[in-house]
Design a protein around this motif. Structure first.
Motif, PDB file in Angstrom:
ATOM      1  N   GLN A  61       0.807  -1.229   0.000  1.00 55.68           N
ATOM      2  CA  GLN A  61       0.000   0.000   0.000  1.00 55.68           C
ATOM      3  C   GLN A  61       0.834   1.270   0.000  1.00 55.68           C
ATOM      4  O   GLN A  61       0.475   2.245  -0.622  1.00 55.68           O
ATOM      5  CB  GLN A  61      -0.956   0.005   1.197  1.00 55.68           C
ATOM      6  CG  GLN A  61      -2.119  -0.934   0.953  1.00 55.68           C
ATOM      7  CD  GLN A  61      -3.152  -0.869   2.069  1.00 55.68           C
ATOM      8  OE1 GLN A  61      -2.970  -0.187   3.076  1.00 55.68           O
ATOM      9  NE2 GLN A  61      -4.237  -1.603   1.896  1.00 55.68           N
ATOM     10  N   LYS A  62       1.956   1.267   0.753  1.00 56.78           N
ATOM     11  CA  LYS A  62       2.676   2.534   0.834  1.00 56.78           C
ATOM     12  C   LYS A  62       4.189   2.486   0.640  1.00 56.78           C
ATOM     13  O   LYS A  62       4.809   3.529   0.587  1.00 56.78           O
ATOM     14  CB  LYS A  62       2.397   3.253   2.175  1.00 56.78           C
ATOM     15  CG  LYS A  62       1.616   2.510   3.215  1.00 56.78           C
ATOM     16  CD  LYS A  62       1.370   3.360   4.446  1.00 56.78           C
ATOM     17  CE  LYS A  62       1.024   2.460   5.611  1.00 56.78           C
ATOM     18  NZ  LYS A  62       0.569   3.056   6.785  1.00 56.78           N
ATOM     19  N   GLU A  63       4.791   1.320   0.563  1.00 63.09           N
ATOM     20  CA  GLU A  63       6.255   1.325   0.670  1.00 63.09           C
ATOM     21  C   GLU A  63       7.023   0.924  -0.577  1.00 63.09           C
ATOM     22  O   GLU A  63       8.249   0.917  -0.567  1.00 63.09           O
ATOM     23  CB  GLU A  63       6.671   0.405   1.830  1.00 63.09           C
ATOM     24  CG  GLU A  63       6.179   0.918   3.176  1.00 63.09           C
ATOM     25  CD  GLU A  63       6.355  -0.087   4.295  1.00 63.09           C
ATOM     26  OE1 GLU A  63       6.842  -1.210   4.034  1.00 63.09           O
ATOM     27  OE2 GLU A  63       5.991   0.230   5.430  1.00 63.09           O
ATOM     28  N   LEU A  77      11.040  -1.922  -7.590  1.00 62.27           N
ATOM     29  CA  LEU A  77      12.196  -2.509  -6.917  1.00 62.27           C
ATOM     30  C   LEU A  77      11.622  -3.517  -5.931  1.00 62.27           C
ATOM     31  O   LEU A  77      10.636  -3.218  -5.250  1.00 62.27           O
ATOM     32  CB  LEU A  77      12.972  -1.439  -6.152  1.00 62.27           C
ATOM     33  CG  LEU A  77      13.580  -0.287  -6.949  1.00 62.27           C
ATOM     34  CD1 LEU A  77      14.391   0.620  -6.017  1.00 62.27           C
ATOM     35  CD2 LEU A  77      14.484  -0.826  -8.042  1.00 62.27           C
ATOM     36  N   ARG A  78      12.231  -4.685  -5.815  1.00 60.28           N
ATOM     37  CA  ARG A  78      11.644  -5.726  -4.953  1.00 60.28           C
ATOM     38  C   ARG A  78      11.677  -5.302  -3.479  1.00 60.28           C
ATOM     39  O   ARG A  78      12.712  -4.847  -2.987  1.00 60.28           O
ATOM     40  CB  ARG A  78      12.381  -7.046  -5.144  1.00 60.28           C
ATOM     41  CG  ARG A  78      13.832  -6.927  -4.764  1.00 60.28           C
ATOM     42  CD  ARG A  78      14.593  -8.218  -4.995  1.00 60.28           C
ATOM     43  NE  ARG A  78      15.981  -8.027  -4.583  1.00 60.28           N
ATOM     44  CZ  ARG A  78      16.962  -8.867  -4.841  1.00 60.28           C
ATOM     45  NH1 ARG A  78      16.733  -9.973  -5.510  1.00 60.28           N
ATOM     46  NH2 ARG A  78      18.183  -8.618  -4.432  1.00 60.28           N
ATOM     47  N   ARG A 111      12.195  -0.754   0.649  1.00 57.83           N
ATOM     48  CA  ARG A 111      10.880  -0.387   1.194  1.00 57.83           C
ATOM     49  C   ARG A 111      10.959   1.065   1.633  1.00 57.83           C
ATOM     50  O   ARG A 111      11.888   1.443   2.356  1.00 57.83           O
ATOM     51  CB  ARG A 111      10.509  -1.264   2.403  1.00 57.83           C
ATOM     52  CG  ARG A 111      10.397  -2.730   2.072  1.00 57.83           C
ATOM     53  CD  ARG A 111       9.969  -3.556   3.294  1.00 57.83           C
ATOM     54  NE  ARG A 111      10.154  -4.976   3.000  1.00 57.83           N
ATOM     55  CZ  ARG A 111      10.001  -5.964   3.888  1.00 57.83           C
ATOM     56  NH1 ARG A 111       9.638  -5.666   5.142  1.00 57.83           N
ATOM     57  NH2 ARG A 111      10.190  -7.219   3.538  1.00 57.83           N
ATOM     58  N   ARG A 112       9.956   1.864   1.239  1.00 61.30           N
ATOM     59  CA  ARG A 112       9.989   3.271   1.603  1.00 61.30           C
ATOM     60  C   ARG A 112       9.402   3.456   2.993  1.00 61.30           C
ATOM     61  O   ARG A 112       8.304   3.976   3.167  1.00 61.30           O
ATOM     62  CB  ARG A 112       9.245   4.112   0.557  1.00 61.30           C
ATOM     63  CG  ARG A 112       9.718   5.541   0.556  1.00 61.30           C
ATOM     64  CD  ARG A 112       9.143   6.357  -0.562  1.00 61.30           C
ATOM     65  NE  ARG A 112       9.781   7.664  -0.619  1.00 61.30           N
ATOM     66  CZ  ARG A 112       9.622   8.608   0.285  1.00 61.30           C
ATOM     67  NH1 ARG A 112       8.833   8.404   1.327  1.00 61.30           N
ATOM     68  NH2 ARG A 112      10.244   9.762   0.177  1.00 61.30           N
ATOM     69  N   ARG A 121      15.737   2.154   3.866  1.00 57.67           N
ATOM     70  CA  ARG A 121      14.923   2.052   2.641  1.00 57.67           C
ATOM     71  C   ARG A 121      15.561   1.081   1.650  1.00 57.67           C
ATOM     72  O   ARG A 121      14.851   0.430   0.908  1.00 57.67           O
ATOM     73  CB  ARG A 121      14.719   3.449   2.062  1.00 57.67           C
ATOM     74  CG  ARG A 121      13.798   4.249   2.976  1.00 57.67           C
ATOM     75  CD  ARG A 121      13.533   5.647   2.484  1.00 57.67           C
ATOM     76  NE  ARG A 121      12.482   6.247   3.289  1.00 57.67           N
ATOM     77  CZ  ARG A 121      12.055   7.487   3.153  1.00 57.67           C
ATOM     78  NH1 ARG A 121      12.595   8.279   2.238  1.00 57.67           N
ATOM     79  NH2 ARG A 121      11.080   7.942   3.912  1.00 57.67           N
ATOM     80  N   GLN A 122      16.875   1.045   1.617  1.00 61.90           N
ATOM     81  CA  GLN A 122      17.549  -0.087   0.971  1.00 61.90           C
ATOM     82  C   GLN A 122      18.178  -0.891   2.095  1.00 61.90           C
ATOM     83  O   GLN A 122      19.000  -0.371   2.852  1.00 61.90           O
ATOM     84  CB  GLN A 122      18.636   0.347  -0.014  1.00 61.90           C
ATOM     85  CG  GLN A 122      19.403  -0.875  -0.537  1.00 61.90           C
ATOM     86  CD  GLN A 122      20.422  -0.590  -1.628  1.00 61.90           C
ATOM     87  OE1 GLN A 122      20.329   0.401  -2.327  1.00 61.90           O
ATOM     88  NE2 GLN A 122      21.383  -1.487  -1.757  1.00 61.90           N
TER      89      GLN A 122
END
Ligand code: HAM
Length: 416
Positions: A61-63, A77-78, A111-112, A121-122
Motif C-alpha cells: 500500500q505505501k512502501e 524494486l523488490r 521499502r519506503r 529504505r535499501q
C-alpha cells in the motif's frame, strides 16, 4: 556535494568485513543444510508483490518503489525476496530441475519506510525457501536453520518466538471472533487498527500504539481457534523444535506483516539492537505458489536482515586483519622500474604487495608502509640494483638484511 539518499547507507571498509563474515557464514550454513543459491533481478513486475506480498500490507500500500517504465509497464524494486523466488521456482520448473527445491538468495530489498536505527529504505536480506514439503519436520528444520545461523554468528541475547496463524479453513472463524471480541472498543483504537478490523483483523496484533495495547491484550489467540489439521501440524512443529533442542517461546501476537502466511510463523528478536528488534522472520505460505500461477505446492522460509545481524554481532569479533604481505619502496628512476617488475612477480606468486605510486622520499614511503601495516618493506635503490639485491626491513624489529633480488619472492613468501 550530492549526498546518499535518505535510508540508504554506504558500507565502508572497516565495517564491510562484518558483512563479509555474515554473508560467508550464511552461505556455509545454508549449503550445509542442503540449500542452493539462486539470484533474481532487483526489478520485477509490480503485480508480483501486489498478488504475492498482498494488497492489504503496508509494503504494497505505501512502501514500494514502483514506477511506469517507458513502454507503459508497471515495475517495482523488490521489497522482499519470497515472491521473486516463487516466480523463479515456477518459471524454471525447479521442482523437476532440483533434487530438492531448497533455495537461498542474498541481496538488496527496498521499502519506503521511515528510516531509523535498524530500519532502512535499501536493506539486505539473507532469504531461504523450501518448496513442496507439507511435513511439519521441515518447519522444525527451517526454524532450526534460523537458530543455527544466529548461533554460528555468535549473536547472543536473542529469543525465538513461534506461533501458528492457521489456514483459510480456520482463519475466518478467528477473524470473526476477533471482531466480536473488539465490539465497540474498535472505535477507541488508532486509525490503522480501525482499517485493519475491516480489511484483515489479524493484523491488529501488529499495532505498536501504546494506547491500543490494553484492548489488544484482551483479544483471543489464534492457537485457540486452529482447525484439527492446523493444531496437529503445530503440535508436531513444537515436538520437532524440542527434538532439535531449539529453545522458543509461544507468541500469540506473532501474525507477521505479509499476507501469505499459513500455519507456522516465527521471528528471532534481539534485545541489543534497539526498537527494530527482529533480526529475522518467516513462516509457511501454503497457498502462495498456486496464487502466483504455479502448481499447488506448499512453501516455508525466512529472511534475515543483514544490517540487523551486523548490529547484533559481538563487538570483539575476531575479523581478519587485512594488510599487505610486503611493501616495495623504490629510490630513483632506474630502481622504480625494477621495483614494478618485483611488484608484478610478488603478485603473480599470490602475495599481497603494495607500492607508493608517486615516487616520494624513502621517509614518506616508509610512512605509507606503516599505515598499510606492511610487516616487511623491500627497499630498492641504485646501490641495491647494482648489487642485484633488495634491502629488507622488518617493521616490527626495525632491522635490515640484504637478500638477492632473485630470491626476493621466495623470501617474502617465507616471511608472510
Ligand atoms: P520480513 O519480516 O518483512 O519478512 O523481513 C524479514 C527481515 O528483514 C526482518 O526481520 C528484518 O530483519 C529485515 N528487514 C525488513 N525490513 C527492513 C528494513 N526496512 N530495514 C532493515 N531491515 C529490514 C520477509 O521479508 C519475508 N519475505 C520472509 C520470509 C521468507 N517468509 C517466508 N520466506
Amino acid at each position: 556535494m550530492i549526498a546518499a539518499i535518505r535510508g540508504t547507507q554506504d558500507i565502508l571498509p572497516g565495517v564491510v568485513e562484518r558483512w563479509q563474515f555474515v554473508e560467508a557464514t550464511a552461505c556455509r550454513v545454508f549449503e550445509q543444510y542442503g540449500y542452493a543459491e539462486l539470484r533474481t533481478p532487483v526489478i520485477e513486475r509490480e503485480e508480483l508483490f501486489a498478488k504475492g506480498t498482498g494488497e492489504t500490507t503496508d509494503i504494497v500500500q505505501k512502501e514500494m518503489y514502483a514506477f511506469t517504465d517507458k513502454d507503459g509497464e508497471r515495475i517495482t524494486l523488490r521489497p522482499e525476496a519470497t515472491p521473486s523466488l516463487v516466480r523463479a521456482f515456477v518459471e524454471h520448473s525447479l521442482e523437476q530441475a532440483m533434487a530438492v527445491p531448497k533455495i537461498y538468495t542474498i541481496g538488496p530489498m527496498f521499502r519506503r519506510e521511515r528510516p531509523q536505527k535498524g530500519r532502512y529504505r535499501q536493506f539486505h536480506q539473507l532469504d531461504v525457501e523450501v518448496f513442496g514439503v507439507q511435513d511439519p519436520s521441515v518447519d522444525g528444520e527451517v526454524i532450526d536453520l534460523a537458530w543455527t545461523l544466529v548461533r554460528e554468528l555468535g549473536i547472543t541475547g536473542v529469543e525465538l518466538a513461534v506461533n501458528s496463524v492457521g489456514c483459510p479453513a480456520c482463519r475466518p472463524a478467528f477473524a470473526a471472533a476477533l471482531v466480536a471480541a473488539l465490539g465497540e472498543d474498535v472505535k477507541t483504537l488508532c486509525g490503522d487498527c480501525q482499517r485493519r478490523a475491516v480489511t484483515n483483523p489479524l493484523r491488529i496484533f501488529d499495532c505498536k500504539v501504546p494506547a491500543d495495547q490494553p484492548v489488544i491484550d484482551r483479544l483471543p489467540h489464534t492457537i485457540d481457534f486452529l482447525c484439527d489439521a492446523c493444531r496437529a501440524h503445530f503440535d508436531a512443529v513444537r515436538k520437532y523444535l524440542d527434538l532439535f533442542a531449539v529453545p522458543y517461546t509461544l507468541s500469540h501476537r506473532l501474525v507477521r506483516g505479509l499476507d501469505y502466511y499459513t500455519r507456522t510463523t516465527f521471528e528471532i528478536l534481539s534485545g541489543n539492537i534497539g526498537a527494530q528488534s527482529a533480526v529475522l522472520g518467516g513462516g509457511r505460505y501454503d497457498g502462495l505458489v498456486k496464487k502466483l500461477g504455479g502448481p499447488d505446492r506448499v512453501g516455508i522460509g525466512f529472511a534475515a536482515g543483514i544490517e540487523r545481524l551486523v548490529l547484533a554481532l559481538a563487538e570483539g569479533l575476531p575479523l581478519p586483519d587485512k594488510h599487505p604481505d610486503v611493501f616495495v619502496a623504490a629510490l630513483g628512476d632506474p630502481a622504480r622500474e625494477a621495483s614494478l617488475a618485483l611488484l608484478r612477480d610478488l603478485r603473480r606468486a599470490g602475495l599481497n604487495a603494495q607500492i607508493e605510486y608517486e615516487g616520494r622520499s624513502l621517509k614518506s614511503q616508509m610512512k605509507r608502509a606503516d599505515r598499510l601495516k606492511a610487516p616487511v618493506v623491500f627497499i630498492l635503490g641504485e646501490d641495491e640494483l647494482a648489487r642485484g639485491e633488495v634491502t629488507v626491513r622488518r617493521m616490527a624489529a626495525s632491522e635490515q638484511v640484504s637478500v638477492p633480488l632473485s630470491q626476493a619472492v621466495e623470501f617474502a613468501k617465507a616471511n608472510r
